[in-house]
Write an enzyme that holds these catalytic residues in place. Structure first.
Site, PDB file in Angstrom:
ATOM      1  N   LYS A 221      41.394  14.846 -43.424  1.00 61.27           N
ATOM      2  CA  LYS A 221      40.423  14.846 -44.525  1.00 61.27           C
ATOM      3  C   LYS A 221      41.021  14.293 -45.815  1.00 61.27           C
ATOM      4  O   LYS A 221      42.232  14.151 -45.964  1.00 61.27           O
ATOM      5  CB  LYS A 221      39.865  16.258 -44.735  1.00 61.27           C
ATOM      6  CG  LYS A 221      38.874  16.660 -43.637  1.00 61.27           C
ATOM      7  CD  LYS A 221      38.178  17.962 -43.934  1.00 61.27           C
ATOM      8  CE  LYS A 221      37.071  18.215 -42.903  1.00 61.27           C
ATOM      9  NZ  LYS A 221      36.395  19.509 -43.125  1.00 61.27           N
ATOM     10  N   ARG A 255      40.237  22.961 -35.801  1.00 58.69           N
ATOM     11  CA  ARG A 255      39.311  21.892 -35.391  1.00 58.69           C
ATOM     12  C   ARG A 255      39.963  20.560 -35.759  1.00 58.69           C
ATOM     13  O   ARG A 255      40.188  20.285 -36.938  1.00 58.69           O
ATOM     14  CB  ARG A 255      37.961  22.056 -36.098  1.00 58.69           C
ATOM     15  CG  ARG A 255      36.918  21.015 -35.714  1.00 58.69           C
ATOM     16  CD  ARG A 255      35.618  21.264 -36.468  1.00 58.69           C
ATOM     17  NE  ARG A 255      34.596  20.284 -36.120  1.00 58.69           N
ATOM     18  CZ  ARG A 255      34.431  19.109 -36.723  1.00 58.69           C
ATOM     19  NH1 ARG A 255      35.244  18.771 -37.726  1.00 58.69           N
ATOM     20  NH2 ARG A 255      33.498  18.279 -36.350  1.00 58.69           N
TER      21      ARG A 255
END
Length: 274
Positions: A221, A255
């Site tokens: 991210k 995740r």
């Protein structure tokens, strides 16, 4: 700490790894990469071989600039993927990344085991009823607004305190409907600045006060690649480091796009802590 996935009790006292499969043309990292059957089968086989406990399928990119996808389009993308994966790998526990109740319903009816909702029911008022009806594990993420507006909604007096209140209300509502298996996701990158993401990670153990498993989704991210001034493709090392921090803060599910490295994190973490 267990969740019931299609009659199988999954013990989350030992952290688990959730591999990501995006069947979208525009995901920030792997958009368009898995658009035909052979690509999907190959990637699923790779993630399962590397040790993924769950596979999370998304058919609607949640990045701020993502194009709108209709409910029908989302269903038409996701159901064939579910059917294909379960045909070749029938024991796979599939999580479906959607905030739409009808998509969740169709996915569960076709064999999905978990629903992963970035809005925790905020974007579709029928979602909780669907989860209660099918009684599947439900991942509730913290976000404000929607993917198009969330980055304009980052004003907090005390971000972690407000997130705890948000989750407390959600837990109370879902429990009142008889929903048993809940998982919390702090929502890194959603309605949060880079500094706020790191504050949430630093204080993530506070979410354990709610006595529910916490999922950490930091994989590649912007909180990593913008901080390091690199690209998402170069952010694996940073992802691995933050996944390790998340485990020390109590994360029970990672995740990730890169399963092998996350599984290695979990194994080494367990070696120290078990």
């Amino acid at each position: 700490m267990f969740i019931n996935c299609k009659g199988r009790l999954i013990d989350l006292s030992i952290p688990k790894v959730m591999g990501i499969l995006n069947v979208t043309p525009n995901s920030f990292f792997d958009g368009g990469k898995y658009k035909n059957e052979s690509d999907i089968i190959s990637q699923i086989e790779k993630m399962l071989t590397e040790g993924a406990d769950f596979i999370d399928i998304g058919a609607y990119s949640s990045k701020p600039s993502a194009e709108f996808v209709s409910e029908q389009q989302e269903i038409e993308r996701i159901i064939p993927a579910i059917e294909l994966i379960l045909k070749h790998f029938p024991e796979t526990l599939l999580s479906i990344d959607t905030f739409r109740a009808e998509v969740a319903k169709a996915s569960i009816e076709n064999g999905a085991a978990i629903i992963n909702d970035i809005s925790a029911g905020e974007l579709d008022s029928k979602m909780f009823d669907v989860i209660a009806h099918f009684n599947v594990p439900y991942i509730m993420m913290h976000m404000r607004g929607n993917p198009q507006t969330m980055q304009n909604l980052t004003q907090y007096d005390d971000i972690v305190k407000e997130m705890l209140f948000y989750f407390s209300e959600k837990v109370s509502k879902t429990r009142s409907l008889g929903i048993n298996d809940l998982i919390l996701d702090p929502g890194f990158g959603f309605a949060k600045t880079t500094d706020q993401n790191y504050e949430v990670l630093q204080k993530m153990e506070l979410f354990n006060l709610l006595e529910l498993p916490v999922l950490a989704g930091v994989s590649r991210k912007s909180m990593i690649y913008k901080t390091l001034d690199i690209t998402p493709q170069e952010a694996l090392n940073g992802t691995t480091f933050l996944n390790t921090i998340a485990l020390t803060k109590g994360a029970k599910i990672l995740r990730v796009h890169d399963v092998k490295e996350a599984v290695e994190c979990v194994k080494l973490f367990n070696k120290i802590n078990l």
